[in-house]
Design an enzyme around this catalytic site. Sequence first.
Site, short mmCIF file in Angstrom:
data_model
loop_
_atom_site.label_atom_id
_atom_site.label_comp_id
_atom_site.label_asym_id
_atom_site.label_seq_id
_atom_site.Cartn_x
_atom_site.Cartn_y
_atom_site.Cartn_z
N GLU A 1 0.82 -1.21 0.00
CA GLU A 1 0.00 0.00 0.00
C GLU A 1 0.87 1.27 0.00
OE1 GLU A 1 -0.64 -2.65 1.88
OE2 GLU A 1 -2.57 -3.29 1.03
N HIS B 1 -10.66 -4.96 7.72
CA HIS B 1 -11.42 -4.87 6.48
C HIS B 1 -12.70 -4.05 6.64
CE1 HIS B 1 -8.78 -8.23 5.62
NE2 HIS B 1 -9.14 -8.23 4.36
#
Length: 329
Positions: free
Chosen positions: A59, A128
């Site tokens: 990321e 998540h």
Amino acid sequence: MNATLVEAVNDALHVAMEADDRTVVFGEDVAESGGVFRATEGLKDEFGGERVLDTPITEIGIVGSAVGLAMAGFRPVAEIQFSGFLPPTFNQLVAMASRIRWRTRGEHSAPMVVRAPYGGGVRALEHHSESLEAVYGHIPGLKVAIPSTPADAKGMLLSAIADPDPVLFLEPKRIYRTHREEVPEGDATVPLGEAAIRQSGEDLTVIAWGSTMNDTVEAVEAVEERRDASIEVVDLRTISPFDRETVIESVKKTGRAAIVQEAAKTGGFASELIATINDRALMSLEAPVQRITGFDVPIPMLAMEDYYLPNPPRIEEGLERALDAEGGV
């Protein structure tokens, strides 16, 4: 076209890439498989592997590459598979992307979009389901947008891609496929920074955004029927910069307010909204502003998230409190 929210996101990306060959899309699994939620499906077939790229699981590298591409004249649209994986990119967003215009005294900017599905409700694993929009809304120079309808998802994403500064585009994955609506064809933008009044009312203003909007509307309908009340529904749509004028004018009209957020209660964006209402509409309030929020714990996994999310019954209770409360100025 009649589309779900995730289909509208896909359509916006098609429109933007057709209009400007500087627009590039990249992230984990966005090319070959079309993204973890299929938001980028078909893009590689249409625009090729040089503009739609799979990246390693990094990321930091994804957002760092977006900053560099934006500085080099591209219009990068980076995908982070889940917003819970945004924290590793915090330095790129805070120390790089959001400051380039300030750091160069206006000589350069970073026209880039970071897309990320956010929020709970799909029985996902840890990291998540977070709802940290208030954290990113605190960063000067970084716009934060959260659509709640398919038409807004397309129009706001097109505006984000065209924006001269960085935009964090949080997509409420819980409602990716829950409903359809007519979405305008072509380059139909929706401005960032403008709230939408989903329903006009006289007795109470309820403010929500993103994944909580559908549940809020359902709760409002139940309370209005039970109480013969008239409730105004404001969809904030953009967290930063947020539409202060629409919020304040609505609260001045109704004299009461309630705010629904999925995030944990303490330090959430509802707190900023309440501070703004107190600053600019305190003398119009007939009662304290009510908050209906998540809890001050990490969002739990699997079925336990049903107890965490502000569902319609909890929202109804909050709206009832807002209508019954006393103690205004």
